[in-house]
Write a protein that holds these residues in place. Sequence first.
Motif, PDB file in Angstrom:
ATOM      1  N   UNK A   1     -28.190 -92.300 -37.543  1.00  0.00           N
ATOM      2  CA  UNK A   1     -28.219 -91.596 -36.445  1.00  0.00           C
ATOM      3  C   UNK A   1     -29.778 -91.067 -36.413  1.00  0.00           C
ATOM      4  N   UNK A   2     -30.589 -91.122 -35.388  1.00  0.00           N
ATOM      5  CA  UNK A   2     -31.935 -90.668 -35.195  1.00  0.00           C
ATOM      6  C   UNK A   2     -31.948 -89.871 -33.991  1.00  0.00           C
ATOM      7  N   UNK A   3     -32.543 -88.706 -34.603  1.00  0.00           N
ATOM      8  CA  UNK A   3     -32.837 -87.674 -33.287  1.00  0.00           C
ATOM      9  C   UNK A   3     -33.453 -86.185 -33.966  1.00  0.00           C
ATOM     10  N   UNK A   4     -33.389 -85.065 -33.363  1.00  0.00           N
ATOM     11  CA  UNK A   4     -33.570 -84.073 -34.145  1.00  0.00           C
ATOM     12  C   UNK A   4     -32.981 -83.697 -35.093  1.00  0.00           C
ATOM     13  N   UNK A   5     -33.460 -83.008 -36.073  1.00  0.00           N
ATOM     14  CA  UNK A   5     -32.616 -82.682 -37.437  1.00  0.00           C
ATOM     15  C   UNK A   5     -31.596 -81.616 -37.058  1.00  0.00           C
ATOM     16  N   UNK A   6     -30.358 -81.618 -37.886  1.00  0.00           N
ATOM     17  CA  UNK A   6     -29.274 -80.966 -37.350  1.00  0.00           C
ATOM     18  C   UNK A   6     -29.640 -79.262 -37.555  1.00  0.00           C
ATOM     19  N   UNK A   7     -30.556 -78.918 -38.406  1.00  0.00           N
ATOM     20  CA  UNK A   7     -30.770 -77.534 -38.428  1.00  0.00           C
ATOM     21  C   UNK A   7     -31.915 -77.200 -37.599  1.00  0.00           C
ATOM     22  N   UNK A   8     -32.382 -77.968 -36.441  1.00  0.00           N
ATOM     23  CA  UNK A   8     -33.376 -77.648 -35.652  1.00  0.00           C
ATOM     24  C   UNK A   8     -32.830 -76.923 -34.414  1.00  0.00           C
ATOM     25  N   UNK A   9     -33.347 -75.674 -34.063  1.00  0.00           N
ATOM     26  CA  UNK A   9     -32.498 -75.202 -32.880  1.00  0.00           C
ATOM     27  C   UNK A   9     -33.037 -75.643 -31.710  1.00  0.00           C
ATOM     28  N   UNK A  10     -32.427 -76.715 -31.204  1.00  0.00           N
ATOM     29  CA  UNK A  10     -32.761 -77.419 -30.131  1.00  0.00           C
ATOM     30  C   UNK A  10     -31.368 -78.067 -29.364  1.00  0.00           C
ATOM     31  N   UNK A  11     -31.222 -78.335 -28.382  1.00  0.00           N
ATOM     32  CA  UNK A  11     -30.223 -79.239 -27.869  1.00  0.00           C
ATOM     33  C   UNK A  11     -29.869 -80.449 -28.519  1.00  0.00           C
ATOM     34  N   UNK A  12     -30.855 -81.130 -28.866  1.00  0.00           N
ATOM     35  CA  UNK A  12     -30.610 -82.464 -29.548  1.00  0.00           C
ATOM     36  C   UNK A  12     -30.056 -82.135 -31.074  1.00  0.00           C
ATOM     37  N   UNK A  13     -30.766 -81.023 -31.524  1.00  0.00           N
ATOM     38  CA  UNK A  13     -30.297 -80.646 -33.254  1.00  0.00           C
ATOM     39  C   UNK A  13     -28.896 -80.330 -33.012  1.00  0.00           C
ATOM     40  N   UNK A  14     -28.441 -79.358 -31.789  1.00  0.00           N
ATOM     41  CA  UNK A  14     -27.127 -79.086 -32.074  1.00  0.00           C
ATOM     42  C   UNK A  14     -25.986 -80.115 -31.743  1.00  0.00           C
ATOM     43  N   UNK A  15     -26.387 -81.143 -31.139  1.00  0.00           N
ATOM     44  CA  UNK A  15     -25.493 -82.417 -30.667  1.00  0.00           C
ATOM     45  C   UNK A  15     -25.491 -83.089 -32.065  1.00  0.00           C
ATOM     46  N   UNK A  16     -26.736 -83.490 -32.754  1.00  0.00           N
ATOM     47  CA  UNK A  16     -26.556 -84.032 -34.015  1.00  0.00           C
ATOM     48  C   UNK A  16     -25.870 -83.437 -35.045  1.00  0.00           C
ATOM     49  N   UNK A  17     -25.842 -82.123 -34.956  1.00  0.00           N
ATOM     50  CA  UNK A  17     -25.094 -81.401 -36.051  1.00  0.00           C
ATOM     51  C   UNK A  17     -23.685 -81.523 -35.908  1.00  0.00           C
ATOM     52  N   UNK A  18     -22.956 -81.304 -34.640  1.00  0.00           N
ATOM     53  CA  UNK A  18     -21.773 -81.478 -34.428  1.00  0.00           C
ATOM     54  C   UNK A  18     -21.026 -82.733 -34.309  1.00  0.00           C
ATOM     55  N   UNK A  19     -21.796 -83.812 -33.702  1.00  0.00           N
ATOM     56  CA  UNK A  19     -21.216 -85.221 -33.642  1.00  0.00           C
ATOM     57  C   UNK A  19     -21.460 -85.883 -35.022  1.00  0.00           C
ATOM     58  N   UNK A  20     -22.478 -85.689 -35.799  1.00  0.00           N
ATOM     59  CA  UNK A  20     -22.575 -86.379 -36.870  1.00  0.00           C
ATOM     60  C   UNK A  20     -21.416 -85.874 -37.989  1.00  0.00           C
ATOM     61  N   UNK A  21     -21.485 -84.396 -38.109  1.00  0.00           N
ATOM     62  CA  UNK A  21     -20.312 -83.749 -38.914  1.00  0.00           C
ATOM     63  C   UNK A  21     -19.121 -84.255 -38.590  1.00  0.00           C
ATOM     64  N   UNK A  22     -18.683 -84.138 -37.336  1.00  0.00           N
ATOM     65  CA  UNK A  22     -17.109 -84.770 -36.847  1.00  0.00           C
ATOM     66  C   UNK A  22     -17.168 -86.286 -37.080  1.00  0.00           C
ATOM     67  N   UNK A  23     -18.040 -86.863 -37.062  1.00  0.00           N
ATOM     68  CA  UNK A  23     -18.095 -88.574 -37.211  1.00  0.00           C
ATOM     69  C   UNK A  23     -17.648 -88.660 -38.992  1.00  0.00           C
ATOM     70  N   UNK A  24     -18.184 -87.751 -39.527  1.00  0.00           N
ATOM     71  CA  UNK A  24     -18.306 -87.710 -41.166  1.00  0.00           C
ATOM     72  C   UNK A  24     -16.746 -87.455 -41.652  1.00  0.00           C
ATOM     73  N   UNK A  25     -16.247 -86.447 -40.767  1.00  0.00           N
ATOM     74  CA  UNK A  25     -14.884 -85.996 -40.987  1.00  0.00           C
ATOM     75  C   UNK A  25     -13.907 -87.250 -40.797  1.00  0.00           C
ATOM     76  N   UNK A  26     -14.227 -88.112 -39.726  1.00  0.00           N
ATOM     77  CA  UNK A  26     -13.485 -89.088 -39.354  1.00  0.00           C
ATOM     78  C   UNK A  26     -13.447 -90.131 -40.301  1.00  0.00           C
ATOM     79  N   UNK A  27     -14.299 -90.196 -41.263  1.00  0.00           N
ATOM     80  CA  UNK A  27     -14.424 -91.071 -42.203  1.00  0.00           C
ATOM     81  C   UNK A  27     -15.783 -92.051 -42.152  1.00  0.00           C
ATOM     82  N   UNK A  28     -16.605 -91.761 -40.998  1.00  0.00           N
ATOM     83  CA  UNK A  28     -17.813 -92.699 -41.100  1.00  0.00           C
ATOM     84  C   UNK A  28     -18.578 -92.013 -42.052  1.00  0.00           C
ATOM     85  N   UNK A  29     -19.596 -93.214 -42.572  1.00  0.00           N
ATOM     86  CA  UNK A  29     -20.727 -92.845 -43.332  1.00  0.00           C
ATOM     87  C   UNK A  29     -21.962 -92.732 -42.565  1.00  0.00           C
ATOM     88  N   UNK A  30     -22.211 -91.306 -42.556  1.00  0.00           N
ATOM     89  CA  UNK A  30     -23.226 -91.139 -41.335  1.00  0.00           C
ATOM     90  C   UNK A  30     -24.776 -90.784 -42.164  1.00  0.00           C
TER      91      UNK A  30
END
Length: 532
Positions: A5-34
């Motif tokens: 996944x390529x975008x803003x870092x998950x700890x950057x206070x931007x919309x892209x950063x927020x989406x990266x944080x939630x989606x990537x962490x959620x996919x990891x919980x579902x078993x994906x290697x992110x």
Amino acid sequence: MRLLWISDSPDTPSGFGTVTRFVCAGLARLGHDVDVVGWQTTRGRRRHGTTLHPVRRHHLGSDALYAYLLERRPDAIVLLADVPWVPEIITPEVRRLVDLHAVPVVLYFPVDGARPDGRLPADWAAVLRDVDLPVAMSRYGVAVAARDAIPVEYQPHGVDLAVFRPPRDRERAKAAVGLAGRFVVLSDSRNQPRKMLPRLLDVFAAFAEGRPDAVLHLHTDPDDGRDAANYSYDLRADVARLGLGGRVRFTEGFRMRRGGGLSARALAALYRAADVHLLASLGEGFGLPTLQAAAAGAVPLAGAYSASHELVAGHGGAIAVGDWFEDEHGIRRGLVDVEDAVRLLARLHDDRVAWRASSAAAREFARAYAWGPIVRRWDSLLAALPERGPRAGEAVVRRAGPTTVTLTVARFADGRPRTDPRHRLGVPAGAAPHTVVAGPNADVAALRRIFPALRTTDRVAGASLVFDPLGELPAEVVLAAARAGVPYVGGSPFPEAARDAVALARQVLINPALARRTAESHLAHQEMTDAG
């Protein structure tokens, strides 16, 4: 699935950063290697079940991407990025490697405006056709892409409904952030050209007149746009200029950089204290703050254009567009109408029954955007990638050789590029600061306090403005400005300029549509003078 996944870092206070944080962490919980290549990440580390990787010399990570593709061998790449950035990320060298290993490329993209014909620039459409799976984050984006016969998936952003929720007692929530007894207008808007903070201040100044309880809380980094090479706007100076010093607050300690944001709960506390959320941007690809406001029961107001409209329709306020202009890509930009915005704010301020109904409806609207179902939808989209056949209108999805997309510069009918300084967003934004031809005693210093990078020049051609409130410039300079289409503030066409020349010049510099009308009016006046 191994995902890059390529975008803003998950700890950057931007919309892209927020989406990266939630989606990537959620996919990891579902078993994906992110794996996340974060544009602001400086060192590799683990975070919420994902592995963060830094970029290298290139700010969008194209040089790092090649190495990560060889090392990590992902099953898919997801770019959360603006369409014009893609050729900078997927360079020809990266494209060859992607094709060699048959790695599907997913582009999760915003569309924050369209050309006057409702379509995308041709080179943007070519980018969308070149990726394996284009995913729009708004229904507006889906509709615009469809006009170019590009089928795309729809996948909106989400919101944490447990954190962004209405308070039991909004007055206590206001007191908790030092705003007891106030009517709170919140704006969570980055200090950058598209968000149009000068217009936001104009709206609030008009609304606050005669309403002493009104306060505007700006959740922004006021220094974010002060000295940047392509954007120069001193937000604090503009607040002072408008006499709003006691009516506008900033989030203390907030900085627009990695790690410079608030915790989710601290940010949500601001939303729970707000009566309304006001967005005055020129267009939105989604508008995460608008959704967060709805979830917290703060009635959202935003322009009746682009993705903003679908996030306020039926429960918030869709502000009419007062002026249109086209940016350097030929995309229409909409300036919210000040009077209509004030009307909507006044109704919510004066009629608490109407406010309560809109607040409840906003929360109900937000329930459909919980992160859980959205992450599961991402899981389904990614799982279907290996079985995806060719998209409509294409012979194959995976190209046999490298594809290069070249972005072009949009031009006006007379051939001038739309990056011409006279037509850039006047905050100012563009490759170079705005230039002004000024009369000997014009108060340029007052303008420069608002726009620190503003420069004076003796050359009329290419200038952003002729600023001569006292009518001191030679007649040939004034005539040259009219013929060159340069807006003119001062002298005979605009007697009001002598009363508050800086205010009028500020409006011309922030509103390209007004700049065009001003230039046309000046030319008409000169032609009448010549005819007489």
